[in-house]
Design an enzyme around this catalytic site. Structure first.
Site, PDB file in Angstrom:
ATOM      1  NE  ARG A  23     -29.111   1.385   4.484  1.00 27.15           N
ATOM      2  CZ  ARG A  23     -28.517   0.796   3.460  1.00 27.15           C
ATOM      3  NH1 ARG A  23     -27.404   0.131   3.645  1.00 27.15           N
ATOM      4  NH2 ARG A  23     -29.054   0.853   2.270  1.00 27.15           N
ATOM      5  CB  VAL A  24     -23.203   3.005  10.625  1.00 28.11           C
ATOM      6  CG1 VAL A  24     -24.115   1.812  10.655  1.00 28.11           C
ATOM      7  CG2 VAL A  24     -22.097   2.811   9.625  1.00 28.11           C
TER       8      VAL A  24
END
Ligand code: ATP
Ligand code: MG
Length: 579
Positions: free
Chosen positions: A443-444
């Protein structure tokens, strides 16, 4: 310390009978301290030659020889640690040679067994405090009740008896930390277990400490390369990120973690591998492998093996994390692996059940989410004001029959910034690392990918998704048109390119070159079985004939279209020559 003490009679133990004046002094001292009338009775005891011991309820004032030595010892160790203060302290030591009384609360063991003791009589004890039992055995307070406390024990409980004494230390659990730990194998108490001698450490950190706050952090923006094409291209991990590795047993979870460690060679990253509940023999073998690869030069192994008591397994990840924080706060980059947190949760469950906590879902106690959230929140990318260090966490979780919706997996999936899902079926097809592209996510890390890699990855995920869909549809039909056939070949080739042997990490530049050539459909004519060999040769060709390309990928800002064309041209040249 004395606020809950309601006794009005104190006992004085000594070999010689005190004089009346001395007795009066004791009564005065105690009455003032506890603010009420207190009577003192003398007990003739040979236990304290040349000294006294005064007991009132659970408080003990020690003027015995032993007590004096203990104070001296404490002072000396303080001196050793705080050399700046040596002069004033030395003066103080010399002048106040007659020691002050130490008041220690003493409790009594009620029950002991299965690594757990219950203790009564420690009214002011705090949660997480370390207690000292018979023979110096240490325990940690895990459960506070009205009349007794539950304590987990860190070593064999055999010497502890019902009724034996327990002392408070006023300290919480901690671990020695320092640069000397690099290259070593230790247990969660910080003691070396590799037979390579004592570890020199001047610092000490509590194993539990609060996670850095929002202001203390900065976004994840630097890559933590695993060297595995399947992960770096589609699920990139950034420094300071928490990425879960999840899958059934024997699907290559540990292998991904170890590959990532070997890939950090020469990259100024300190790696910490926390083994929880594994066989001691497999950890020993792993250490050997890492040593042969030269990876132990920057790695620390914290081992709580399956034969260790549940309390030791329970503190292992926190101890590893404390070590990691030490380096992170010095501005260094740390990679920490928890292998695995399912076994950690199980150790915690057995502790909790033995402590009589009420069981909840799957018999885990109610705070099992907090068990892992407070651990994983400590991974961070610190702000520049705090030195800009980072700690990247790769927790590992084992699933049963691919069930990611069980209690512990869902908890940890929701805490982390993404997961790499490994699948048994893929593993047995030979697709290793067995990453399920559909169910994995980061997600990052996308923000942390190098520009070149981001551009090179292009439509890889999409192409693979299309391939999987088409594969299902075309399974039963034999007459396919050419474009469909090509599309299938292309997809199969991509899957092959993503296969990678253990301990063979790619450099970032090689990954970019491979991706550009594969997505440029150069591998379509190559027979499936030969793809891995050919891709190796292709990289070799680039290294020999065009070393400038790798240099430019490393140095340039991104991957301009002209360079992409150049790479494709060189790749095509290689393919033509190969025939
Ligand atoms: P466990 O559940 O026992 O912890 P695991 O999921 O950690 O297993 P590993 O121990 O990493 O799995 O790997 C299982 C086996 O597969 C090992 O023998 C390992 O050498 C092999 N293996 C893992 N990855 C690869 C790979 N990329 N190529 C070839 N073999 C691999
Ligand atoms: Mg494993």
């Amino acid at each position: 310390m004395s606020s809950f003490n309601s006794n009005s009679r104190a006992y004085l133990y000594s070999a010689e009978k005190p004089t009346d004046a001395q007795m009066e002094g004791f009564v005065k001292f105690l009455s003032k301290k506890y603010n009420r009338e207190i009577t003192v009775s003398w007990v003739n005891s040979k236990e304290f030659p040349g000294g006294f011991r005064l007991e009132i309820g659970n408080d003990v004032y020690d003027w015995s020889k032993e007590g004096k030595f203990e104070q001296l010892r404490e002072k000396l160790s303080y001196l050793a640690k705080n050399s700046d203060n040596v002069i004033p302290l030395m003066k103080e030591t010399v002048h106040s040679w007659t020691p002050a009384a130490i008041a220690r609360e003493v409790g009594t063991v009620l029950t002991v067994g299965d690594g757990i003791a219950t203790v009564e009589g420690l009214e002011n004890v705090t949660f997480g405090e370390i207690l000292i039992f018979t023979d110096g055995i240490r325990g940690m307070v895990m459960e506070l009740r009205r009349d007794e406390v539950g304590v987990i024990l860190f070593s064999d409980e055999a010497p502890i008896m019902e009724g034996s004494s327990v002392y408070r230390t006023g300290k919480t659990a901690g671990i020695p930390v320092g640069d000397g730990f690099i290259g070593r194998v230790i247990n969660p108490l910080g003691e070396p277990i590799d037979g390579r001698g004592v570890i020199d450490s001047k610092n000490y950190r509590p194993i539990e400490s609060p996670a850095p706050g929002i202001i203390d952090r900065q976004p994840v923006n630097r890559p933590m390369e695993t060297g595995l094409l399947a992960i770096d291209s589609m699920f990139p991990i950034g420094r300071g990120q928490r990425e879960l590795i999840i899958g059934d047993r024997q699907t290559g979870k540990t292998a991904i973690a170890l590959d990532t460690i070997t890939n950090q060679k020469g990259k100024d990253v300190i790696c910490i591998y926390v083994a929880i509940g594994q066989k001691a023999s497999s950890v020993a073998q792993m250490v050997n492998n890492l040593r042969n690869k030269g990876a132990m030069d920057y790695t620390i192994i914290v081992n709580a093996s399956a034969s260790d008591a549940a309390p030791v397994q329970y503190i292992a990840p926190y101890a590893g994390c404390a070590l990691g924080e030490y380096f992170m706060q010095k501005g260094e980059d740390v990679l920490i692996i928890y292998d695995d947190l399912s076994k950690h949760a199980i150790a915690y469950r057995s502790l909790s059940l033995l402590l009589d906590r009420s069981p909840g879902r799957e018999a885990y106690p109610g705070d099992v989410f907090y068990l892992h959230s407070r651990l994983l929140e400590r991974a961070a990318h610190l702000s520049d004001e705090l030195g800009g260090g980072s700690m990247t966490a790769l927790p590992i979780v084992e699933t049963q029959a691919g069930d990611v919706s069980a209690y512990i997996p869902t908890n940890i999936i929701s805490i982390t910034d993404g997961q790499i899902f490994l699948e048994t079926a893929l593993f047995f097809e030979g697709q290793r690392p067995a990453v399920n592209v559909g169910l994995s996510v980061s997600r990052v890390g996308g923000d942390a990918q190098t520009k070149a890699m981001k551009k090179a990855t292009g439509t890889l995920r999409l192409d693979l998704a299309q391939y999987r869909e088409m594969e299902v549809f075309t399974q039963f039909s034999s007459d396919l048109d050419d474009s469909t056939k090509n599309q299938l070949l292309y997809g199969k080739g991509l899957m092959r390119i993503l296969r990678q042997k253990q301990y063979k990490p790619y450099s970032g530049e090689d990954e970019v070159i491979l991706l550009v050539c594969a997505l440029g459909r150069l591998f379509i004519p190559v027979p499936e079985k030969e793809i891995n060999k050919v891709s190796e040769e292709l990289l070799q060709y680039f290294r020999q004939n065009r070393p400038d390309i790798a240099d430019r990928i490393r140095g340039s800002e991104g991957l301009p279209d002209e360079m992409k064309k150049e790479i494709l041209a060189v790749g095509a040249e290689f393919m033509a020559k190969r025939k």
